[in-house]
Design an enzyme around this catalytic site. Structure first.
Site, PDB file in Angstrom:
ATOM      1  N   HIS A 125      -2.058   6.878   3.146  1.00 33.06           N
ATOM      2  CA  HIS A 125      -0.614   6.898   3.350  1.00 33.06           C
ATOM      3  C   HIS A 125      -0.039   8.122   2.632  1.00 33.06           C
ATOM      4  O   HIS A 125      -0.259   8.324   1.432  1.00 33.06           O
ATOM      5  CB  HIS A 125       0.034   5.642   2.750  1.00 33.06           C
ATOM      6  CG  HIS A 125      -0.225   4.387   3.526  1.00 33.06           C
ATOM      7  ND1 HIS A 125      -0.868   4.364   4.740  1.00 33.06           N
ATOM      8  CD2 HIS A 125       0.103   3.090   3.251  1.00 33.06           C
ATOM      9  CE1 HIS A 125      -0.932   3.110   5.182  1.00 33.06           C
ATOM     10  NE2 HIS A 125      -0.356   2.320   4.295  1.00 33.06           N
ATOM     11  N   CYS A 133       0.804  -1.236   0.000  1.00 38.83           N
ATOM     12  CA  CYS A 133       0.000   0.000   0.000  1.00 38.83           C
ATOM     13  C   CYS A 133       0.836   1.284   0.000  1.00 38.83           C
ATOM     14  O   CYS A 133       0.351   2.318  -0.470  1.00 38.83           O
ATOM     15  CB  CYS A 133      -0.987  -0.025   1.162  1.00 38.83           C
ATOM     16  SG  CYS A 133      -0.273  -0.570   2.711  1.00 38.83           S
TER      17      CYS A 133
HETATM   18  N1  NAP Z   1      -4.671  -4.732   6.078  1.00 38.92           N
HETATM   19  C1  NAP Z   1      -4.232  -4.048   5.041  1.00 38.92           C
HETATM   20  O1  NAP Z   1      -4.446  -2.836   4.876  1.00 38.92           O
HETATM   21  C2  NAP Z   1      -3.469  -4.747   3.959  1.00 38.92           C
HETATM   22  C3  NAP Z   1      -3.011  -3.983   2.912  1.00 38.92           C
HETATM   23  C4  NAP Z   1      -2.372  -4.611   1.873  1.00 38.92           C
HETATM   24  C5  NAP Z   1      -2.210  -5.972   1.902  1.00 38.92           C
HETATM   25  N2  NAP Z   1      -2.648  -6.728   2.928  1.00 38.92           N
HETATM   26  C6  NAP Z   1      -2.500  -8.183   2.819  1.00 38.92           C
HETATM   27  O2  NAP Z   1      -3.805  -8.750   2.585  1.00 38.92           O
HETATM   28  C7  NAP Z   1      -3.925 -10.011   3.245  1.00 38.92           C
HETATM   29  C8  NAP Z   1      -5.088  -9.976   4.198  1.00 38.92           C
HETATM   30  O3  NAP Z   1      -4.884  -8.989   5.217  1.00 38.92           O
HETATM   31  P1  NAP Z   1      -6.039  -8.648   6.274  1.00 38.92           P
HETATM   32  O4  NAP Z   1      -5.577  -7.475   7.047  1.00 38.92           O
HETATM   33  O5  NAP Z   1      -7.363  -8.597   5.578  1.00 38.92           O
HETATM   34  O6  NAP Z   1      -6.001  -9.982   7.217  1.00 38.92           O
HETATM   35  P2  NAP Z   1      -7.147 -10.574   8.147  1.00 38.92           P
HETATM   36  O7  NAP Z   1      -8.149  -9.540   8.518  1.00 38.92           O
HETATM   37  O8  NAP Z   1      -6.467 -11.306   9.244  1.00 38.92           O
HETATM   38  O9  NAP Z   1      -7.912 -11.641   7.205  1.00 38.92           O
HETATM   39  C9  NAP Z   1      -7.297 -12.819   6.782  1.00 38.92           C
HETATM   40  C10 NAP Z   1      -8.259 -13.637   5.927  1.00 38.92           C
HETATM   41  O10 NAP Z   1      -7.585 -14.862   5.606  1.00 38.92           O
HETATM   42  C11 NAP Z   1      -8.432 -15.944   5.983  1.00 38.92           C
HETATM   43  N3  NAP Z   1      -7.644 -17.089   6.419  1.00 38.92           N
HETATM   44  C12 NAP Z   1      -6.853 -17.187   7.516  1.00 38.92           C
HETATM   45  N4  NAP Z   1      -6.329 -18.444   7.604  1.00 38.92           N
HETATM   46  C13 NAP Z   1      -6.814 -19.130   6.543  1.00 38.92           C
HETATM   47  C14 NAP Z   1      -6.671 -20.463   6.094  1.00 38.92           C
HETATM   48  N5  NAP Z   1      -5.911 -21.350   6.742  1.00 38.92           N
HETATM   49  N6  NAP Z   1      -7.314 -20.823   4.963  1.00 38.92           N
HETATM   50  C15 NAP Z   1      -8.086 -19.940   4.299  1.00 38.92           C
HETATM   51  N7  NAP Z   1      -8.265 -18.654   4.670  1.00 38.92           N
HETATM   52  C16 NAP Z   1      -7.638 -18.267   5.791  1.00 38.92           C
HETATM   53  C17 NAP Z   1      -9.287 -15.421   7.125  1.00 38.92           C
HETATM   54  O11 NAP Z   1     -10.450 -16.216   7.269  1.00 38.92           O
HETATM   55  P3  NAP Z   1     -11.181 -16.410   8.718  1.00 38.92           P
HETATM   56  O12 NAP Z   1     -11.950 -15.156   8.986  1.00 38.92           O
HETATM   57  O13 NAP Z   1     -12.068 -17.572   8.477  1.00 38.92           O
HETATM   58  O14 NAP Z   1     -10.115 -16.648   9.716  1.00 38.92           O
HETATM   59  C18 NAP Z   1      -9.577 -14.013   6.599  1.00 38.92           C
HETATM   60  O15 NAP Z   1     -10.606 -14.058   5.646  1.00 38.92           O
HETATM   61  C19 NAP Z   1      -2.586 -10.256   3.932  1.00 38.92           C
HETATM   62  O16 NAP Z   1      -1.809 -11.071   3.088  1.00 38.92           O
HETATM   63  C20 NAP Z   1      -2.003  -8.863   4.087  1.00 38.92           C
HETATM   64  O17 NAP Z   1      -0.604  -8.888   4.122  1.00 38.92           O
HETATM   65  C21 NAP Z   1      -3.297  -6.137   3.967  1.00 38.92           C
END
Ligand code: NAP
Length: 350
Positions: free
Chosen positions: A241, A149
């Site tokens: 950002h 991001c």
């Molecule tokens: N947060 C940000 O602003 C941001 C920005 C850019 C990129 N990212 C990237 O985007 C991704 C998600 O980030 P987030 O902040 O949205 O994380 P998050 O809120 O923790 O969500 C993670 C997701 O992955 C799923 N998950 C976890 N373990 C799993 C498994 N074993 N099999 C299948 N699905 C699984 C979760 O499902 P459950 O709900 O069922 O556990 C949930 O839907 C990451 O790779 C992160 O680095 C995040």
């Protein structure tokens, strides 16, 4: 488009997954019909599996969809991925191997040499890596990624300057708390404070910038041969950002030339009028005290990058400020624009 294309989300219950759900509501080309998450959520209705953290309530169109496991089976061909980084590598590869087009927001595959790290305005030609990837890996599907991001804000800020020969860059971020997901940084740490460390972020910004601004040469990308130095800081801003940028340019353009370059900057998504493309991807603001996250970040649906304060830099050549929406242009909106570019290239046919 006569009929909308069915799409799904891997990791639909997470913070970025919810941004995908929201961004895809009412999309003219894509219809969200499938939602995947972990075993904890599979089998439940989306409104029960997901604690909705964005404004309002869970969108009605998806509330009753039953969440599925992230395993290939009956998912649609195009999948946006927002799965946890600890599992994204295996999940995304399994879907690509099974013939799916995985448009990923996770960091896991971004720096692999045969995976496009796409910003549609900057490097649409990097999609030429797809046949290379499919040949290397024996996949009928594919993985395409979008940048971190803060990287997307930096690269959009630099894109218009690339013709002047970028040789050195120093970029300092002021990153919003929403970039840390949910619940993110503890309020006791971030209130009225600055945290001068975000794990892995500086390395990602440096390497991803060189890859994105690099050139497609036959079957591979030659990274931009510029030195890029990033300083990353978390600040008490909710969304947006900000990046302060100093840049050295080999062609030594005038300030007026750079202002004209920012103003004239447009690219393939604008020419093709892709649904999520902002009419002007880079907007230069002449006011001395802009852009500001609270005033500017939601403009243009969060898809444009706002630039300001271009001036001479005593250390390099010029310095300026850039602002972008980290969860829209830096996450869900970026991936959706990637998929729109791929549709417009005919890459999703068949
Ligand atoms: N947060 C940000 O602003 C941001 C920005 C850019 C990129 N990212 C990237 O985007 C991704 C998600 O980030 P987030 O902040 O949205 O994380 P998050 O809120 O923790 O969500 C993670 C997701 O992955 C799923 N998950 C976890 N373990 C799993 C498994 N074993 N099999 C299948 N699905 C699984 C979760 O499902 P459950 O709900 O069922 O556990 C949930 O839907 C990451 O790779 C992160 O680095 C995040």
């Amino acid at each position: 488009m006569e009929r909308r294309i069915e799409v799904g989300i891997l990791g639909a219950t997470g913070m970025v997954g919810q941004h995908f759900v929201r961004f895809l509501q009412g999309h003219p080309w894509f219809e969200l019909t499938w939602l995947g998450a972990s075993d904890r959520s599979a089998g439940k209705k989306y409104k029960e599996a997901c604690q909705w953290h964005l404004g309002g309530v869970t969108p009605e169109a998806v509330a009753d969809i039953v969440v599925e496991d992230c395993r290939p089976g009956n998912a649609p061909k195009i999948l946006f991925s927002a799965t946890d980084a600890s599992v994204a590598t295996e999940i995304e590869r399994a879907f690509a191997q099974a013939g799916h087009i995985v448009v990923s927001n996770s960091r896991n595959h971004r720096m692999e040499p045969d995976v496009p790290l796409l910003v549609p305005e900057i490097n649409p030609d990097h999609l030429k890596l797809i046949p290379v990837q499919q040949k290397n890996r024996g996949w009928s599907g594919q993985i395409v990624t979008n940048p971190n991001c803060s990287t997307v804000v930096l690269t959009m800020g630099l894109a218009a300057l690339k013709p002047y020969g970028i040789t050195r860059v120093i970029a300092t971020t002021l990153q919003a708390i929403s970039g840390a997901g949910y619940p993110g940084v503890p309020s006791m740490d971030i209130n009225a404070n600055v945290i001068p460390f975000i794990g892995g972020e500086e390395e990602k910004m440096q390497q991803e910038t060189q890859k994105i601004l690099g050139s497609m040469n036959g079957q591979k990308i030659v990274p931009l041969a510029a030195k890029v130095s990033a300083h990353c800081n978390r600040v008490p801003v909710v969304d947006g950002h900000t990046v302060t940028i100093s840049v050295e340019l080999s062609a030594k353009p005038s300030e007026a030339e750079l202002l004209a370059a920012f103003d004239a900057y447009t690219s393939v998504p604008q020419q093709r009028k892709l649904p999520s493309a902002p009419p002007r991807p880079v907007i230069y603001m002449p006011e001395q005290n802009r852009p500001q996250p609270r005033k500017d970040v939601e403009r243009e649906r969060g898809m444009a990058v706002f630039i300001g304060r271009l001036r001479a830099c005593p250390a390099l050549d010029y310095k300026f400020i850039a602002l972008g929406h980290n969860t829209v242009r830096g996450a869900a909106g970026a991936a959706v624009l990637n998929a729109e570019l791929m549709v417009s290239e005919g890459l999703l046919d068949g």
